[in-house]
Write an enzyme that holds these catalytic residues in place. Sequence first.
Site, short mmCIF file in Angstrom:
data_model
loop_
_atom_site.label_atom_id
_atom_site.label_comp_id
_atom_site.label_asym_id
_atom_site.label_seq_id
_atom_site.Cartn_x
_atom_site.Cartn_y
_atom_site.Cartn_z
N ASP A 16 1.12 -1.11 0.27
CA ASP A 16 -0.29 -0.12 -0.17
C ASP A 16 0.85 1.29 0.30
OD1 ASP A 16 -2.35 1.98 0.10
OD2 ASP A 16 -1.43 1.32 2.74
N ASP A 66 -2.00 -1.26 6.02
CA ASP A 66 -1.84 -0.88 6.98
C ASP A 66 -3.76 -0.04 7.44
OD1 ASP A 66 -1.69 2.00 5.55
OD2 ASP A 66 -1.74 3.07 7.35
N ASP A 84 -7.77 -2.36 2.56
CA ASP A 84 -6.26 -3.04 3.03
C ASP A 84 -6.16 -4.21 2.85
OD1 ASP A 84 -4.18 -1.44 1.46
OD2 ASP A 84 -4.16 -0.65 3.71
#
Length: 631
Positions: A335, A525, A529
């Site tokens: 990410d 995080d 995700d």
Amino acid sequence: MSGEASAGEASCCVGVVALAPGERVSLGLRLGAAMASVCLLLLAVALELIAPAQAAVVALLEGLAALLVAVPVLVQAGRAFGGVELTRLTDVLVSVALLAAWVVGDLRTAALVPLAMVLAHVLEDRSVMGAREALDGLGRLARVPARVLDETGVERALPATAVAAGDRVAVRAGDRLPVDGQVVSGHASCDTSAITGESLPREVGPGDVVQAGWLDLDGALVLTATGVGADTAIGRVADLLRSAGESKPPVTRVLDRHAGRYLPLVLVLALLVLFTTGSVSAMMALLVVSCPCALAIAAPASAVATIAAASRRGVLVKGTAFLERLAEADTLILDKTGTLTTGALSLCAVCPAVGVEHDELLATAAALAAGSRHPISRAVAAAWDGPLPEIAELHELRGRGLSASCAGAPAVLGNVALLRESGVAVDEQAEHDGPAVACARGGRFLGWLCFRDPPRPEAAAVLSALRAAGLARQVMVTGDRQAVADRIAAEVGLAQVQAEALPEDKLRLVEAELAAGRVPVVVGDGINDALALRQGAVGVAFGPDCADIAHHSADIVVLASDLGRLVSLLRLARAARRTIGINVLIALGWTLVMVALAATGTVGPLSAALLHNGGAVLVLLNAGRLLHLDP
């Protein structure tokens, strides 16, 4: 981790091997029985020397000594038939050996062999109990007394477990925070190493989120409690470490599946030794050295040592199987926001309008922003350390910005729509691919403030190190705009980018990597995700502020805000895989050598009982090297 936590975790992981809670006789009773057996044996030897004619009494004393240590072993052997595992085969084989000694009337051997094994089990169980006590010590970091404030501000001392969500808690310098919460007032430096393993203290103030187990170094704080007891971050850490330590590595599960075949093989071999040599002593020795103690702990000892070493670095591994998958990984999917980047906006450009001074624009914006906790407001306030104009009647307009009276004149800080509603003519926005806000005072447009979420300082070096370690395929996936994603990717050295991705797009990317035969590690995080983290070969939730759903969806949790922990974790996982292989070879080799010595009569039952633990010692020493592996 460090300090109090790391010591507990290390002990936990070393001692957790092979303990089945509730399946063994009380440690105190077993130790007492073993000590009583030793006393009886010593008394028998002394009586035999002093009064050789008292052979019957000597036999009685030896028989009682044998019975005392035989009962725990026989009880465990009986339980083993409910489901044979490597860890239970020791009791079965020793039971057969001591029964053989009883049959031939060798009562001294019948006492000494199980006594040696019982003492070994006592030492093992004692290490497990010490580990549990240390793990409980980790939980006790969050069970410190709490100073709860009532409506009048009077403090009441309560146990942390008696604090309820929403209570106000006072914390003084030198106190360990008893609850998770949000700072209402005060400023302090907090030592977070018990949770994250980070050595540098964290500065906290009003609006900041804090966690139980942190140590207030120098200031007074008032918190609003949001989590207590097992619901705190440190409570979840303890639960994760406990469940990880009790899980079995894949190699151990494979060995357990073959344990049922191992037992009859050893019994047949023991009978062959008896028939070919005619020696009951050789048969008993073979049964004892065939106990697969070293093999049973070969993989768990390495795996839990790795978990301990990871926890010292602020990394929690939820199960030992994830270490093996991580060691095989060849792809990295990351990410962007909060993972590759800091997740915190910083002011990157101040663009005053024509005729406006830089400091006038920034001071006005900072004066308005000082009263807000919005990320943009905090970034503006942090960028100005000069005197601030006087502010009155501050209003925060959700989704639009701030308005107030600044030094007697109306002022606004926010988006274009807010300024136009205030009757301010706004210049065209400066060329910028990130967030930007405009500022005006007294109906006059002052200029633009531009922000960005910068990459983590270590990101480029970490990605390079991971490529060198074998994770050559690296993909950044983000819901952000393509221009922003491309800029960040260029700064950190990533060639593959997927921007404007929804959670289901991230999931499809991971599924495509798996379908192509790759082993992807997914790092993120946020809430968006979670699907990808759960689907990846290994999901890594990153950062102390990661969303709860990401925390629960991931296989590994990095509590520190340092991407470099990924490199350490990969190195640990691969070292663990090598160590497990070496330990299995050590255990097998030691057992084969001992079997050969026992079958030929080179070692007797008592020597076998003492020597068979040598393989376990070698395995534990080799596994212990993982605890000291350089980060």
